[in-house]
Write a protein that holds these residues in place. Sequence first.
Motif, PDB file in Angstrom:
ATOM      1  N   PHE A  40      32.081  38.799  21.040  1.00  0.00           N
ATOM      2  CA  PHE A  40      32.255  38.769  19.826  1.00  0.00           C
ATOM      3  C   PHE A  40      33.089  40.520  18.497  1.00  0.00           C
ATOM      4  O   PHE A  40      31.633  40.019  17.958  1.00  0.00           O
ATOM      5  CB  PHE A  40      32.179  37.392  18.894  1.00  0.00           C
ATOM      6  N   PRO A  41      33.419  40.908  18.926  1.00  0.00           N
ATOM      7  CA  PRO A  41      33.619  41.715  17.774  1.00  0.00           C
ATOM      8  C   PRO A  41      34.000  41.767  16.328  1.00  0.00           C
ATOM      9  O   PRO A  41      35.225  40.223  16.438  1.00  0.00           O
ATOM     10  CB  PRO A  41      34.751  42.988  18.088  1.00  0.00           C
ATOM     11  N   ALA A  42      33.533  42.212  15.072  1.00  0.00           N
ATOM     12  CA  ALA A  42      33.827  41.423  13.896  1.00  0.00           C
ATOM     13  C   ALA A  42      34.645  42.131  13.173  1.00  0.00           C
ATOM     14  O   ALA A  42      34.996  43.298  12.777  1.00  0.00           O
ATOM     15  CB  ALA A  42      32.541  41.448  13.206  1.00  0.00           C
ATOM     16  N   LYS A  79      42.220  43.985  21.065  1.00  0.00           N
ATOM     17  CA  LYS A  79      42.896  43.614  22.444  1.00  0.00           C
ATOM     18  C   LYS A  79      42.657  44.294  23.391  1.00  0.00           C
ATOM     19  O   LYS A  79      42.960  44.050  24.578  1.00  0.00           O
ATOM     20  CB  LYS A  79      44.372  42.526  21.260  1.00  0.00           C
ATOM     21  N   ASP A  80      43.364  45.820  22.295  1.00  0.00           N
ATOM     22  CA  ASP A  80      43.730  47.062  23.492  1.00  0.00           C
ATOM     23  C   ASP A  80      43.149  47.499  24.352  1.00  0.00           C
ATOM     24  O   ASP A  80      42.972  47.792  25.738  1.00  0.00           O
ATOM     25  CB  ASP A  80      44.666  48.209  23.141  1.00  0.00           C
ATOM     26  N   HIS A  81      41.478  47.103  23.945  1.00  0.00           N
ATOM     27  CA  HIS A  81      40.323  47.272  24.956  1.00  0.00           C
ATOM     28  C   HIS A  81      40.302  46.445  25.978  1.00  0.00           C
ATOM     29  O   HIS A  81      38.760  46.427  26.739  1.00  0.00           O
ATOM     30  CB  HIS A  81      39.551  47.678  23.840  1.00  0.00           C
ATOM     31  N   LEU A 114      33.482  50.982  22.505  1.00  0.00           N
ATOM     32  CA  LEU A 114      34.220  49.630  22.477  1.00  0.00           C
ATOM     33  C   LEU A 114      34.403  49.594  24.156  1.00  0.00           C
ATOM     34  O   LEU A 114      34.086  48.253  24.568  1.00  0.00           O
ATOM     35  CB  LEU A 114      35.376  49.473  22.252  1.00  0.00           C
ATOM     36  N   GLU A 115      34.364  51.361  24.391  1.00  0.00           N
ATOM     37  CA  GLU A 115      35.050  50.995  26.650  1.00  0.00           C
ATOM     38  C   GLU A 115      33.759  50.322  27.363  1.00  0.00           C
ATOM     39  O   GLU A 115      34.028  49.990  28.201  1.00  0.00           O
ATOM     40  CB  GLU A 115      34.843  52.614  27.410  1.00  0.00           C
ATOM     41  N   GLU A 129      30.947  43.885  29.504  1.00  0.00           N
ATOM     42  CA  GLU A 129      29.570  42.897  29.270  1.00  0.00           C
ATOM     43  C   GLU A 129      30.581  41.712  28.794  1.00  0.00           C
ATOM     44  O   GLU A 129      29.482  40.352  28.746  1.00  0.00           O
ATOM     45  CB  GLU A 129      28.581  43.265  28.448  1.00  0.00           C
ATOM     46  N   ASP A 130      31.034  41.629  27.872  1.00  0.00           N
ATOM     47  CA  ASP A 130      32.020  40.453  28.121  1.00  0.00           C
ATOM     48  C   ASP A 130      32.587  39.453  28.964  1.00  0.00           C
ATOM     49  O   ASP A 130      33.886  39.812  29.341  1.00  0.00           O
ATOM     50  CB  ASP A 130      33.257  40.620  26.930  1.00  0.00           C
ATOM     51  N   ALA A 131      32.266  38.544  29.700  1.00  0.00           N
ATOM     52  CA  ALA A 131      32.800  37.225  30.577  1.00  0.00           C
ATOM     53  C   ALA A 131      33.442  36.287  29.663  1.00  0.00           C
ATOM     54  O   ALA A 131      33.411  35.983  28.765  1.00  0.00           O
ATOM     55  CB  ALA A 131      31.744  37.225  31.127  1.00  0.00           C
TER      56      ALA A 131
END
Length: 238
Positions: free
Chosen positions: A4-6, A40-42, A230-231, A236-238
């Motif tokens: 969760f990016p804040a 979102k773009d990432h 961010l890359e 790790e974002d599943a």
Amino acid sequence: MKIFPAIDIKDKKCVRLVKGDFNSKTEYEMSPVEQAGNYKDHGFKNLHIVDLDGALTGETTNLDIIQDIVSKFDLKIEVGGGIRNFESIKKYIDIGVEKVILGSAAIKNKSFLKEACEKFPNKIALGLDAKDGFLSVSGWRENSNQLTLDYLKQVNGYGISRLIYTDINRDGMKQSPNFEETLKVAVKSNCPVIISGGVSSMDDIKKAKTLKNIEGVIVGKAIYDGDIKLEELVKEDA
């Protein structure tokens, strides 16, 4: 595991506080909507938003900005900050927010939390912000004199869908989360737990992935300050 990016919103801007102190804030040039678009773009799927104006006033001050983010980007969004009544919860759910985070109001009034979980099934997240084992309320300005684990025991059966645990001493400090305390909470919790406060490196993310009953991690200041790319994080974002 969910990342969760804040985005913390204050005076229509993206800001970060240190240990929740409104007097020690950093403002960033990118607007909240631009920042959400960047995430979102990432390729991120989830987003954690705190309305800091709402935390101070108890109003849904930045509803328009949050609605803009929800409508423009296909993100699963959780929102917190001064949500103290059913009307505010409904406003957020009506615009498409996935989870509404209750904090101070739920700690001060357990029946409000229970009724919210009943009225809005699978939509209510509980934010537990702790300092030295005790819960803090009202934008972290007050100690509730309630032990975190004692409170959790009392509300564990209410039907909370997610628990967000923040160690205030670590928040904005980039000194790694308090994994030890978080694990104690995760073991006791009937619902999955999100780690918040102090994430400083990819090593923190990797460690979080090894813990039981951890649904995800919130990452804020380390992104804005460039300590975590961010890359790398999105992998790790599943």
